[in-house]
Design a protein around this motif. Structure first.
Motif, mmCIF file in Angstrom:
data_model
loop_
_atom_site.group_PDB
_atom_site.id
_atom_site.type_symbol
_atom_site.label_atom_id
_atom_site.label_comp_id
_atom_site.label_asym_id
_atom_site.label_seq_id
_atom_site.Cartn_x
_atom_site.Cartn_y
_atom_site.Cartn_z
ATOM 1 N N ASP A 77 61.045 -4.239 0.823
ATOM 2 C CA ASP A 77 61.017 -3.139 1.813
ATOM 3 C C ASP A 77 60.222 -1.591 1.623
ATOM 4 O OD1 ASP A 77 62.453 -4.611 3.734
ATOM 5 O OD2 ASP A 77 63.994 -3.309 4.225
ATOM 6 N N PRO A 122 66.116 -5.724 -5.482
ATOM 7 C CA PRO A 122 66.533 -6.489 -4.181
ATOM 8 C C PRO A 122 65.927 -5.556 -2.964
ATOM 9 C CG PRO A 122 68.516 -6.292 -5.449
ATOM 10 C CD PRO A 122 67.295 -5.385 -6.195
ATOM 11 N N THR A 123 65.709 -4.245 -3.154
ATOM 12 C CA THR A 123 65.126 -3.449 -1.743
ATOM 13 C C THR A 123 63.702 -3.535 -1.864
ATOM 14 O OG1 THR A 123 65.929 -1.525 -2.881
ATOM 15 C CG2 THR A 123 67.327 -2.310 -1.156
ATOM 16 N N ALA A 183 75.826 -14.066 -9.995
ATOM 17 C CA ALA A 183 77.040 -14.724 -9.375
ATOM 18 C C ALA A 183 77.587 -16.221 -10.193
ATOM 19 C CB ALA A 183 77.189 -14.993 -7.975
ATOM 20 N N GLY A 200 66.499 -10.374 -5.292
ATOM 21 C CA GLY A 200 67.407 -10.428 -4.253
ATOM 22 C C GLY A 200 68.007 -11.827 -4.421
ATOM 23 N N ASP A 201 67.187 -12.861 -4.694
ATOM 24 C CA ASP A 201 67.718 -14.145 -4.612
ATOM 25 C C ASP A 201 68.242 -14.906 -5.990
ATOM 26 O OD1 ASP A 201 66.990 -14.330 -1.797
ATOM 27 O OD2 ASP A 201 64.977 -14.208 -2.524
ATOM 28 N N GLN A 219 53.280 -5.306 6.755
ATOM 29 C CA GLN A 219 53.728 -4.426 5.507
ATOM 30 C C GLN A 219 53.569 -5.151 4.090
ATOM 31 O OE1 GLN A 219 57.647 -2.691 5.885
ATOM 32 N NE2 GLN A 219 56.910 -1.433 7.608
ATOM 33 N N ASP A 239 61.830 -19.117 5.205
ATOM 34 C CA ASP A 239 62.602 -18.123 5.696
ATOM 35 C C ASP A 239 64.143 -18.489 5.611
ATOM 36 O OD1 ASP A 239 61.034 -15.783 5.410
ATOM 37 O OD2 ASP A 239 60.291 -16.158 7.859
ATOM 38 N N ALA A 246 56.871 -0.456 2.897
ATOM 39 C CA ALA A 246 56.537 0.505 3.709
ATOM 40 C C ALA A 246 55.864 1.808 3.131
ATOM 41 C CB ALA A 246 57.825 1.296 4.196
ATOM 42 N N GLU A 266 70.428 -12.458 -7.947
ATOM 43 C CA GLU A 266 71.658 -12.387 -7.372
ATOM 44 C C GLU A 266 72.651 -13.731 -7.855
ATOM 45 O OE1 GLU A 266 73.502 -9.929 -5.964
ATOM 46 O OE2 GLU A 266 71.861 -8.363 -6.431
ATOM 47 N N PHE A 267 71.833 -14.863 -7.537
ATOM 48 C CA PHE A 267 72.677 -16.067 -7.638
ATOM 49 C C PHE A 267 73.082 -16.275 -9.292
ATOM 50 C CE2 PHE A 267 69.803 -17.791 -4.199
ATOM 51 C CZ PHE A 267 70.651 -17.161 -3.135
ATOM 52 N N GLY A 303 72.221 -18.518 -0.095
ATOM 53 C CA GLY A 303 73.247 -17.619 -0.346
ATOM 54 C C GLY A 303 74.642 -18.243 0.169
ATOM 55 N N GLN A 343 65.542 -19.582 2.525
ATOM 56 C CA GLN A 343 65.960 -18.292 1.673
ATOM 57 C C GLN A 343 67.303 -17.889 2.372
ATOM 58 O OE1 GLN A 343 63.994 -14.637 2.791
ATOM 59 N NE2 GLN A 343 64.100 -14.149 0.457
ATOM 60 N N GLN A 344 67.552 -17.731 3.530
ATOM 61 C CA GLN A 344 68.865 -17.082 4.364
ATOM 62 C C GLN A 344 69.808 -17.976 4.134
ATOM 63 O OE1 GLN A 344 67.250 -15.959 7.992
ATOM 64 N NE2 GLN A 344 65.818 -14.545 6.763
#
Lengths: 295, 490
Positions: free
Chosen positions: B456, B452-453, B164, B156-157, B260, B130, B460, B160-161, B137, B133-134
Motif C-alpha cells: 500500500d 505487511p503494509t 504464528a 504479510g503472508d 498502483q 487473490d 501510493a 505472519e504464518f 490465513g 491468499q485470502q
C-alpha cells in the motif's frame, strides 16, 4: 355459524413472538451475530489468525489520527453528492418531463435510463474504466471537438478521479430515483393539474406547486436508498481505482476490505466497519426524520 | 494497553476451544460439554446484546499457535522419503496455478506422481492468487488444513504464518532431498524466515518454488532499428535511448499504473542503477540496516520523477490500466516496456519476433541486479496430516523432469532455465535473462515484501511521484516511515 372463543394458545401474549421467532433466528444468525462479533473483533489486535491481543478502544483511537480513514470519510461525503443529490435533481427533472410530455418512445427512454441498475456493478466498472482510459472514448471525444486541454487519464488524476468515480454513481442511481419518483407522480390525480392549468399555472409553477409536494415520501425513500449506496460503495472503487491515486478515492468500505484482507489488521478493519455502520444508521435516521417532519 | 491472555478463555469460548482441542482421546467427551456450553453461550450472548464486557472474554483466533512462533519440522534422519512406503494416503494440495501453461504442467505432474505411487491420491484444489491468499490465513488456523499449500513470500503472508507457528520448517526435508544443492542460494533465500518471523531471507526454509519470474526490459526490435539504436548495454544507454525515442516522437516507456503496484516493477530494476544490491535486499525484505532517505534512493526516485514529468512514461500512466498498457504496447505504442517476465508469452503471441526481452544492464555495483524471484513457494502447514508425503510431492514438483514439463508447457521453470530455453521467441530471451540474473547476478526481492503494509505504502508513494503530486524527498520519507516503524518493532 357459531363462533367459538379463541383458544388459550391464540390468546397467549407470547404467541406473536412465537411467529416472529423463526425469522428472528435467521436474522440473528446472519446479521446480529456477525455484527456483534465485528464489534468484538474491533477491540482486539488480530491478524485474522493466530493469537489475538485485547486492546480495548485503541483501534478506534487510532482511527482518529488515521489519515487514510479520514480521507475515506471525506470521500464518502463527497460521493453522497454524486450518488444521492445529483441523481435526485436529475431524476426529478426527468420524471417530471416523462410525467407531462407526450414524448414518442417514452418507454424506450425510460428503460435506457434504468438500464444501469440492471447491469452487474463489476461490468459497469470495467466499461467505465475503458471510457475513462487515457486513449479511451471520452478523451478521444474531447480531442475531436478541440478540447485537448481537458483530456487526461481521468482515474489517475488526483483532482479528477473522485468526481469521475462519483459520476458513475450518478449515472447508476438516477434511473432508480427517476423510476421511484415517476411511480409517485403517477398517483397524483390528473384533475389537480387541470385545475392548476385553468388557473393559469405554467409547467414550472405546476412542478413546484403540485408535483414536488406530492412526491415527498418518494424523495425520502430515494435519498435513503442512494445515501446508503454512496456510503457503502465498494465494488466500483475496487474495480476502477483501488482507492488511488494515493488516497484520492478511498472509501470506508474499501478501507475495511483493505485492512482485513490485504494488511491483515482485522481489529482495525472491524473498527472501521462499526464506525461505518453507525454513520449509515445515523445519516438515514436524520434523513427520515427530516422527511417525516416536513410532511 | 491491556494484554489479554486468551488461554484463560479457552473453556468459555467454543471457537478457541474447538481449535485448541485436537489432542487425542478426551476429544469426544470434551466436544459434548462444549456443545452444551456453546448453546448456553449463544443464549447468553443473544440475551445480552451489546454486552461487550461478556464478549471481550472470548478472544478471537486460536491460542494454539505460540506467539514466539516457529513451527518445527522433522530432522533429516526422521524423514521418510519413499512415498511407496507411506500407505494409503489422500494428499490435499491447494495451489493457485490456474493459468494455461502452469496448470497443464501441474496436471501432468500430478498424473505422473499418482502413477508412480498408486497408494497416494492427490486431491488438488486450484484457485486464483487473490482467492488463495485470502483463504490461507483462515485455512491455516483451522484443523482441517491442506497438506501442501502455496504461500506468498511476503511478510504479510508467509512471515505472519511463520510467526504464528503455522508452517512446517523444511530444513530436515531439504537435507534429505538435497534441495540446497538443487537450488541457487538467492532463490531459496526468498523462502527463508527466522523462526520468530523477524528476519526475512535467512534462517529455516518454509517453502520451495517451482517457477521463476524476473522483471526486465521489453523492447521492440523494429522500433530500436528505426531509432538507429542497439539494445542498451549500460543504464546510460537506456537513458539516452529514452531521450532519443522522445525526440523522435515515440513514447519511450509504456507504463500502466492505475493499480498502483505496476510502478514497483519499473522502479525495482531502475533502483539498482543507483543503490547497491546489498542495500536493496534489506530494504525489500524489511530487515533493519538500510534507509530509504539515503542519497542513492533519492536519486533513484528523482530519476523516476524526471521520467514522469518529461512525459517519458506517457501522458497519464496513473490513469492507464496495467492490462490495457501491455495490450497497447503490442499494438505499437511505446518503445520499451519495463515489467515482469510473465507478460512475455501473451505479448509475444501478438508481436512475434519483434518483441525482445533483456535483463536490465549492470547496476551501480557492477552486477546485474533486478526485481524478480520465484513463483509462490509450496509450503507444508504445521498441522498437515501427511507431511512426509507432502514433502515428496514438493520434491516431485521441483524435480528435473518437472522443470522440463513446465518449459514444454510454455512456463518458466525456476531451475535449468538456460538449458531448457526454447530456440527462439521472447521466451528464449526471458529464460536467458533469468538464468543470468539468478546464477551470476542478484535477484532482488519485490519491494512490497518488506512490511505487511508496504504494498500500500509504496504503491501510493510511487504513484504520487509519477503523478507529480509529491516530491521524491517526501516519498522517500513516507517509505522510510513505514520501513523504519516496522524494523524498529523487531
Amino acid at each position: 355459524m357459531s363462533k367459538s372463543p379463541p383458544s388459550a394458545v391464540v390468546r397467549s401474549r407470547l404467541t406473536p413472538y412465537l411467529f416472529i421467532l423463526p425469522a428472528f433466528l435467521v436474522y440473528a444468525a446472519f446479521s446480529l451475530y456477525p455484527l456483534i462479533r465485528a464489534a468484538q473483533f474491533s477491540l482486539y489486535d488480530w491478524a485474522g489468525f493466530g493469537p489475538s491481543t485485547f486492546v480495548g478502544l485503541a483501534n478506534y483511537a487510532d482511527l482518529a489520527g488515521d489519515e487514510a480513514f479520514r480521507a475515506a470519510l471525506g470521500n464518502a461525503l463527497v460521493l453522497i453528492a454524486f450518488y444521492a443529490l445529483l441523481p435526485l435533481v436529475i431524476g426529478l427533472v426527468l420524471a417530471a418531463i416523462f410525467r407531462r410530455g407526450q414524448v414518442r418512445g417514452m418507454g424506450f427512454f425510460r428503460s435506457v435510463i434504468f438500464l444501469p441498475q440492471v447491469i452487474a456493478l463489476v461490468v459497469v466498472a470495467v466499461a467505465w474504466r475503458n471510457i475513462y482510459a487515457p486513449n479511451g472514448p471520452l478523451n478521444e471525444l474531447l480531442r475531436a471537438v478541440g478540447l485537448d486541454g481537458l483530456a487526461r487519464g481521468w482515474l489517475g488524476d488526483p483532482g479528477a478521479a473522485l468526481p469521475a468515480v462519483g459520476f458513475i454513481g450518478t449515472w447508476l442511481e438516477m434511473g432508480l430515483v427517476m423510476l421511484l419518483l415517476l411511480a409517485g407522480m403517477s398517483r397524483i390525480p390528473d384533475d389537480l393539474f387541470e385545475a392548476a392549468r385553468l388557473d393559469g399555472a405554467g409547467p414550472v409553477r405546476e412542478f413546484f406547486a403540485i408535483t414536488l409536494p406530492s412526491v415527498r415520501g418518494e424523495i425520502v425513500v430515494a435519498l435513503v436508498l442512494t445515501i446508503i449506496a454512496a456510503l457503502k460503495t465498494f465494488d466500483l472503487i475496487y474495480m476502477t481505482t483501488s482507492g488511488g491515486p494515493g488516497n484520492a478515492t478511498t472509501v470506508p468500505s474499501y478501507e475495511v476490505y483493505d485492512r482485513a484482507f490485504q494488511l491483515r489488521e482485522v481489529g482495525s478493519a472491524s473498527a472501521v466497519a462499526i464506525v461505518l455502520t453507525v454513520l449509515v444508521f445515523a445519516i438515514n435516521v436524520l434523513v427520515t426524520r427530516i422527511g417525516e417532519r416536513s410532511r | 494497553m491491556t494484554v489479554h491472555k486468551p488461554a484463560s478463555a479457552s473453556t468459555m469460548c467454543h471457537h478457541g476451544a474447538l481449535r485448541h482441542s485436537i489432542a487425542a482421546v478426551a476429544a469426544r467427551t470434551q466436544e459434548d460439554t462444549m456443545r452444551r456450553q456453546s448453546r448456553r453461550h449463544f443464549l447468553g450472548s443473544s440475551a445480552a446484546v451489546g454486552g461487550v464486557g461478556l464478549l471481550a472474554a472470548c478472544a478471537p483466533g486460536s491460542d494454539s499457535g505460540a506467539s514466539d512462533g516457529g513451527g518445527s519440522g522433522p530432522a533429516a534422519s526422521d524423514v521418510e522419503t519413499d512415498p511407496a512406503a507411506m500407505g494409503e494416503i489422500t494428499l490435499k494440495v491447494w495451489d493457485q496455478e490456474v493459468r494455461g501453461a502452469q496448470n497443464d504442467a501441474i496436471e501432468s505432474l500430478v498424473d505422473a506422481f499418482e502413477k508412480a505411487y498408486p497408494n497416494i491420491t492427490v486431491d488438488r484444489v486450484k484457485q486464483s492468487f487473490d482467492d488463495l491468499q485470502q483463504q490461507s490465513g483462515l485455512a491455516l488456523s483451522g484443523n482441517d488444513v491442506p497438506d501442501v499449500l502455496q504461500v506468498n513470500n511476503a511478510r504479510g503472508d508467509m512471515g505472519e504464518f511463520v510467526k504464528a507457528g503455522q508452517l512446517t520448517d523444511l530444513t530436515g526435508y531439504a537435507e534429505a532431498y538435497g534441495w540446497e544443492d538443487r537450488f541457487p542460494t538467492s532463490v531459496l533465500s526468498k523462502a527463508r524466515y527466522s523462526a520468530d518471523g523477524v528476519t526475512f531471507g535467512e534462517g529455516p526454509l518454509w517453502g520451495l518454488p517451482q517457477t521463476g519470474e524476473v522483471c526486465g526490459i521489453y523492447y521492440s526490435a523494429k522500433k530500436l532499428k528505426a531509432l538507429g539504436a542497439k539494445p542498451p548495454t549500460t543504464w546510460d544507454e537506456v537513458y539516452a535511448l529514452v531521450e532519443a525515442a522522445q525526440e523522435a516522437g515515440e513514447l519511450p516507456i509504456k507504463l500502466g499504473n492505475l493499480e498502483q503496484w505496476p510502478a514497483l516493477h519499473l522502479f525495482g530494476p531502475l533502483q539498482a542503477d543507483f543503490v547497491t544490491a546489498e542495500t536493496i535486499v534489506p530494504l525489500a525484505m524489511g530487515n533493519a540496516g538500510a534507509d530509504w532517505t539515503s542519497e542513492e534512493n533519492l536519486a533513484a526516485l528523482t530519476r523516476l520523477a524526471d521520467w514522469a514529468s518529461s512525459g517519458a512514461l506517457g501522458d497519464s500512466p496513473n490513469g492507464l490500466a496495467y492490462d490495457t498498457a501491455w495490450a497497447e504496447y503490442t499494438e505499437g505504442s511505446g518503445v520499451l516496456l519495463i515489467g515482469g517476465s510473465w507478460l512475455g508469452p501473451d505479448m509475444g503471441a501478438v508481436m512475434g519476433e519483434d518483441l525482445r526481452f533483456m535483463a536490465p544492464p549492470a547496476g551501480v555495483d557492477g552486477t546485474i541486479a533486478t526485481t524478480g524471484g520465484t513463483g509462490l513457494p509450496f509450503a507444508i502447514p504445521a498441522k498437515a496430516a501427511n507431511a512426509d508425503a507432502a514433502a515428496a510431492y514438493i520434491d516431485h514438483l521441483t524435480s528435473d523432469t518437472a522443470m522440463e514439463l513446465i518449459a514444454e508447457a510454455g512456463g518458466m521453470p525456476v531451475l535449468r532455465t538456460a538449458e531448457l530455453a526454447p530456440a527462439s521467441g521472447v521466451n528464449k530471451d526471458i529464460y536467458e535473462a533469468f538464468d543470468a540474473v539468478s546464477n551470476d547476478g542478484e535477484l532482488l526481492p519485490y519491494l512490497d515484501y518488506a512490511t505487511p503494509t508496504f504494498a500500500d505504502t509504496a504503491g501510493a508513494a510511487l504513484q504520487q511521484v509519477i503523478g507529480g503530486e509529491s516530491e521524491p524527498a517526501a516519498a522517500a520519507e513516507e517509505l522510510q516511515t513505514d520501513y523504519g516503524d516496522f524494523t524498529a518493532e523487531g
